[in-house]
Structures are given as C-alpha cells and as structure tokens.
Scaffold this active site. Structure first.
Site, PDB file in Angstrom:
ATOM      1  N   GLU A 184       0.826  -1.150   0.156  1.00 23.79           N
ATOM      2  CA  GLU A 184       0.036   0.170   0.069  1.00 23.79           C
ATOM      3  C   GLU A 184       0.848   1.162  -0.092  1.00 23.79           C
ATOM      4  OE1 GLU A 184      -2.094   0.878   3.498  1.00 23.79           O
ATOM      5  OE2 GLU A 184      -3.617   2.035   2.410  1.00 23.79           O
TER       6      GLU A 184
ATOM      7  N   ARG B 230       6.727 -12.426   8.533  1.00 26.77           N
ATOM      8  CA  ARG B 230       7.561 -11.202   8.383  1.00 26.77           C
ATOM      9  C   ARG B 230       8.885 -11.014   8.918  1.00 26.77           C
ATOM     10  NH1 ARG B 230       3.118  -7.254   9.272  1.00 26.77           N
ATOM     11  NH2 ARG B 230       4.355  -5.984   8.360  1.00 26.77           N
TER      12      ARG B 230
ATOM     13  N   LYS C 287       5.674   0.295  10.657  1.00 27.43           N
ATOM     14  CA  LYS C 287       5.502   1.442   9.758  1.00 27.43           C
ATOM     15  C   LYS C 287       5.007   2.744  10.963  1.00 27.43           C
ATOM     16  CE  LYS C 287       4.040   0.817   5.269  1.00 27.43           C
ATOM     17  NZ  LYS C 287       2.872   0.496   4.370  1.00 27.43           N
TER      18      LYS C 287
END
Length: 563
Positions: free
Chosen positions: A37, A263, A273
């Site tokens: 994204e 991850r 983030k």
RNA sequence: UGGGGCGUCGUCAAGCGGUAAGACACAGGAAUUUGGAUCCUGCAUUCGGAGGUUCGAAUCCUCCCGCCCCAGCCA
C-alpha cells in the site's frame, strides 16, 4: 527420497509450487506480485517480500507484478508510490510493463460487488460503526445478524448504486458480504466490502466515494492479474477463508492461492510503519531516509548495497516461524559484499599529530598505493607523505596494556604502505595533560615496508599527511537500539534507543584522493570500516562521509575482555 | 474459556518414517604491510514436554506446555 538441488533454496513455498507444477495446476505457470500500500517508505521487511516474490518468478520462469494496493485514500500518495518504484528498482528487480494499481480495478470490482448482491450474497447495512462492532460479537461469543441483512436484492442494488452516486454520508451505510455471523472466525462475520469515504484519492480524485476493503479487493485483483501464488504475511491467515470465499462465489477455477509467511523482524531496530513514523515525527531521526532507519532509502544512504540486501534475504530463508533475525547477519552480508567492491583508502577519524623528527622539513614523497589488496585491476593512487602526519589517536598509548601492538614510547610500527617509524617522545598539552603530539624517527631503509635486516614490527597503522589532508565530517552510525528487541522490553520502546547510534566527528582527515569522491562510491577506510559520501544534506564545501559498517575488530574484543 | 498458526544449536534454517544439512554468532589455530579479508578446527547422541505406534520417529498418533495472530467502515 526427494532429490533436490542443494544450491537452490528449499522452503515450504517452493515445495508448494513444485507440487503445483507436478500436478499441472495453472499449467505449470507461476505468477506472483508484490502488493504494497503506498502509505509509507519500503523497509528491509518489504525487501524480504520483494526478493521472495520476484525471486520465485525468476526461478520458475514466471512473472512478478508490482501492484500498488491503494484501496484506502487516506494516507496514500504519489510520493510513496515513487519511493516504492525507486526502491524495488534499486534492489534490482524488473516488473517490465506490469505496474498495476488496485485503483485501476475499481470499476471491475464494483461490477463484482453487483454480481454478489444479485446472488443474494451481499447487502447494504445501515448500522453505524459502533453498532457493527457490537453486532460482531467477541472472540468467544458469536455475533448477531444485522436487521438489514435480509433486504431484497432489488433494494440492495438500488442502495448500493446510490452509495456510489454519493447520495449518502460517510459512515451511514456499508456493503457487507452475507456469510455467517456465528463463525468462530471473526473475519467471516459478514465482513464489510465497501465503505463510503468522500475523500479524494491520489489517483482517481473524486471519481469514487465508495472504496473497496482489502479483503474484497485483494483476492479479485490477484485473479484479474492471473496471479497463481499470492504470498502475504502471517497476520492474514485468518483472512484466507474470506479470500477463498469471494473467489468461490465470483470466478472460475483455477484460482490464485494465498500463502502466508513470517514477516521479518531484525534485532536492534524496529520494523513497524507506525513506530518508524514516530521516530521520524519526534525527530529521533532526520527522516525516512536517515541512515539509522531500516528503510531501503535509509540503508542506501548508509551505504548498503542492493546485492548485500538480496543476499541477506536469501540467507534468512522463508518459514512460518515468528523470528528475530540477528542484525549481525545483515552486517555480515554488507561486509562480505563491500569487501570485494570497496576501494581501500586512508582516513584518520580522531587525529593525533605525529612529527617525523629526522624527515626533512618541506620534503614530500608520493607513495603508490593499491586500491585493493587482492584485486590489482582496481588500480592505485598516489598518496603524499611528509614530515607532519596524523595517525589515529587510538593507535598510540603512552602506557600500553598487554596485547596492545600499536605505537608507544620506544616502539616501532609500520606506516601503511610506508616506512617504519619509532616513537621517541611525546608532547603534552600543559592544560589537559593529554598527548598533543608524538615525535618519531623513521628508518629510510624501510621504504618498501620491510627492513633490510629482517626485523619485524607488530603493527601497521594508517596515516595521512597533515598538510595534504582533506578535512571532513564523518558520521558514525551504529545500531538504533541498545537492546536486541526493544518492543519486548518493559515501557516505551524509545527508552531503549542507542545514544551512540549516531556520532558526528567534525575533525576528520582524509587522504587527498578522497576530495573527488561522489555519492554512490564505497570505500573502506583501512582498519576502520566501510564508508560512503553522504547523498543527503552534505553541504557543497564540506563533504560528509557516512560509516556503513565497521570492520570486524579483534582488538576491540580483546580490549573489552581486558576490562 | 472461540478460531487460526508456530515450536529443530545463542540467532536463522533444511529435514516430509531409515538414524540431525548449511549460514550467522561464538571459541581456538595458521598465515598476514588492514588486530580486515583468507584458510583450517571445534560447536544439537538430539529436535517444547510426556506417553504411544514401529525393527526404526524431529518426521505418524494422543495428551500437555509455551509463543504469535484475529473483535478497523486499515492493509
């Protein structure tokens, strides 16, 4: 037993693909995609996914698309798209002409939604956000059905068309899939497919005021692009039944398969983030591309190479285990790559003045010094030598401890690529009692680096000719946190920031050849580490160098033990 | 106390019923004009635990323990 080529990586995803190829699913085709994204800068965790997806495509002769998963206008921007495009390219991957956007599929997705309504499998719900949460139930109790769940197809069609037309306010209605409010998997309790957001989208502007949710958009985007293996991270495991549900209702086989992997977590840094944004916004770091950041732009500015990052991603493997990879492995990959590529040069970070008493005042010799000890093809440069030098402060000790091999009163060492020098005296600053200047004599017979009489020295030290040296600022970067896993420690993760993650040295001296260095070049400052010219805010006249990573330092370990 | 995952060396990770790969880290040593790089050597009798099946189990079965994810109109 399975005969596998040990040179190729083996992991559960490749096992699945091998199986699919064997059984002829998708006629042996492999198509992946990297679907970020565009709401932030890519970091090393994204690199793992990028390397996996593009690597799989290459290995199996397939394709990998770059897709911007831009289904939520808030927070997305072209700036982020550009950073993603730049960083994936920098890592060395090529999506050819397959740069896609979920926002390009808005019309198709809308048509699919209409189809689901016509099948009686989706409905417009007028509950507000709080009510929807209440009706959803909890992890241990089932949800309740919405009072709007049994609207007619005609009514749903009418309402949904009017949602798109902008007749209703944000939050007043949503489109939901009619699945099962009693499902033990909360994701399946009539998930929201579309919400109303009268917000401008960075690509579609005001063309739309309803936006599809991830779960609805992602599986269909994969299908539209002909993706065979849709690889995502572990937290989407609960969403897989929904991924399959939408495709089961709407499209023909063969359908893409979602596969989840763990991850990346790296010790001594953070990857989320939100946390990275906090560091940027509170000024802990200078920006997304600060060399302390685990972002790809930060690592690039720090001097990490794409090759090193790719090697790292290959070495860490792919599995479903929650893991914390040791930063030492990344550093090892960087050193390994730079060891081959970096030009060796001399730089003194903390200068200590050395006077060669028996070397004629005003005389200058030029030494021809190779740029690489193993690779003559990398050439050489001329380095001036004179009576006044700088050496590293830590290469001299007035009272050397055991195992300290470097310069000390009465002791002889070799100057890298030059003469043997012997310390004959020190001058101290009367105010601080600190050694201000070291006096030495040189042996003219040792120009070759060896003594004709065969005597040896214990150490070789780097140096720079004082009148010729280039003064620069050097930024020493180290690990961002003092502890391997700041997030698992009590309290705020910011309490564990490493106060020495950036040390600025303003009075460094480089050999003259470095005056012409440009960003993108990588050097090894001999005996110190790998460095590169800063590509960020270096002012024109005073160049700045960044330390990428130190060299392994056996002496530091010995000194540490001695304490 | 619901559901979905995961547990193999300090850290990653292969292994897919035939007797524990590899990497990083670490520890020794050789050589060395970078205390770097290089090169040797060492480093899991054991796979979260307990039972069971089998000639044989990290791999199959049962129970237990631990960790992660899910209750955004984020992705």
């Amino acid at each position: 037993m399975t005969q596998t080529d040990p040179s190729l990586p083996s992991d559960f995803i490749r096992n699945i693909i091998d199986d699919d190829i064997k059984t002829g699913k998708h006629q042996g085709r492999v198509a992946t995609r990297f679907p970020p994204e565009p709401n932030g800068y890519p970091h090393i965790g994204h690199a793992k996914s990028i390397c996996l997806n593009f690597g799989l495509a290459t290995q199996y002769g397939g394709t990998c698309n770059l897709r911007l998963d831009d289904t939520d206008p808030s927070g997305e921007s072209m700036e982020y798209v550009e950073s993603i495009v730049r960083d994936v390219k920098w890592l060395g991957f090529d999506w050819e002409d397959r740069l896609y956007y979920a926002s390009d599929y808005y019309e198709k997705l809308y048509q699919y939604a209409l189809q689901l309504i016509r099948k009686g499998l989706a409905y417009v719900c007028d509950l507000n956000a709080d009510q929807i949460r209440e009706y959803r139930g909890t992890l241990t109790e089932p949800g309740k059905e919405s009072p709007f769940r049994n609207r007619t197809v005609a009514e749903n069609l009418d309402l949904f068309v009017r949602m798109r037309a902008g007749e209703f306010a944000d939050g007043s209605r949503v489109l939901r899939a009619k699945i099962d409010m009693g499902s033990p998997n909360v994701t399946m309790r009539d998930p929201i497919m579309y919400r109303i957001k009268k917000e401008s989208h960075y690509r579609t502007g005001d063309a739309w005021c309803i936006y599809p949710m991830y779960d609805f958009a992602h599986c269909l985007s994969d299908y539209i692009e002909g993706i065979t293996h849709s690889i995502c991270t572990l937290e989407f495991e609960n969403n897989r039944p929904l991924y399959d549900w939408f495709l089961d209702q709407l499209v023909e086989k063969p359908r893409p398969r979602q596969i989840e992997f763990a991850r990346l977590n790296l010790s001594y840094t953070v990857m989320s983030k939100r946390k990275l944004l906090e560091l940027v916004e509170t000024g802990v770091v200078g920006g997304w591309d600060d060399p302390q950041m685990p972002t790809l732009s930060g690592m690039r500015r720090r001097g990490f190479t794409p090759e090193a990052i790719r090697k790292f991603c290959e070495k860490i493997g792919v599995s479903k285990n929650d893991s914390l990879i040791d930063m030492a492995l990344l550093e090892n990959c960087v050193r390994d790559d730079l060891n081959e590529k970096a030009l060796r040069v001399m730089a003194v970070l903390r200068p200590l003045r050395v006077v060669i008493d028996n070397y004629p005042e005003g005389e200058v010799e030029m030494f021809d010094c190779p740029y690489h000890p193993k690779n003559a093809e990398m050439g050489s440069r001329q380095v001036p030598f004179s009576r006044n030098l700088f050496i590293e402060r830590e290469d001299f000790m007035e009272e050397p401890p055991k195992k300290f091999f470097r310069l000390a009163p009465g002791r002889e060492v070799r100057l890298r690529y030059g003469y043997f020098i012997r310390c004959v005296g020190v001058v101290k600053d009367p105010a601080t009692e600190e050694v201000a200047e070291v006096h030495c004599t040189y042996d003219p017979q040792t120009r070759s680096g060896f003594a004709p009489d065969g005597r040896k020295v214990d150490a070789t030290v780097h140096w720079v000719s004082a009148p010729h040296a280039v003064p620069v600022e050097v930024r020493l970067y180290d690990r961002l946190f003092r502890v391997p896993d700041a997030l698992s420690e009590p309290g705020e993760f910011t309490e564990y920031l490493n106060p020495k993650s950036l040390e600025i040295l303003k009075d460094c001296r480089l050999e003259p050849s470095l005056a012409a260095a440009t960003p993108g070049q990588r050097f090894q400052f001999e005996r110190l580490g790998y460095f590169c010219p800063d590509s960020g805010d270096s002012p024109e006249r005073t160049p700045v160098f960044n330390r990428t990573v130190t060299l392994r330092d056996a002496w530091a370990k010995i000194a540490e033990k001695g304490r």
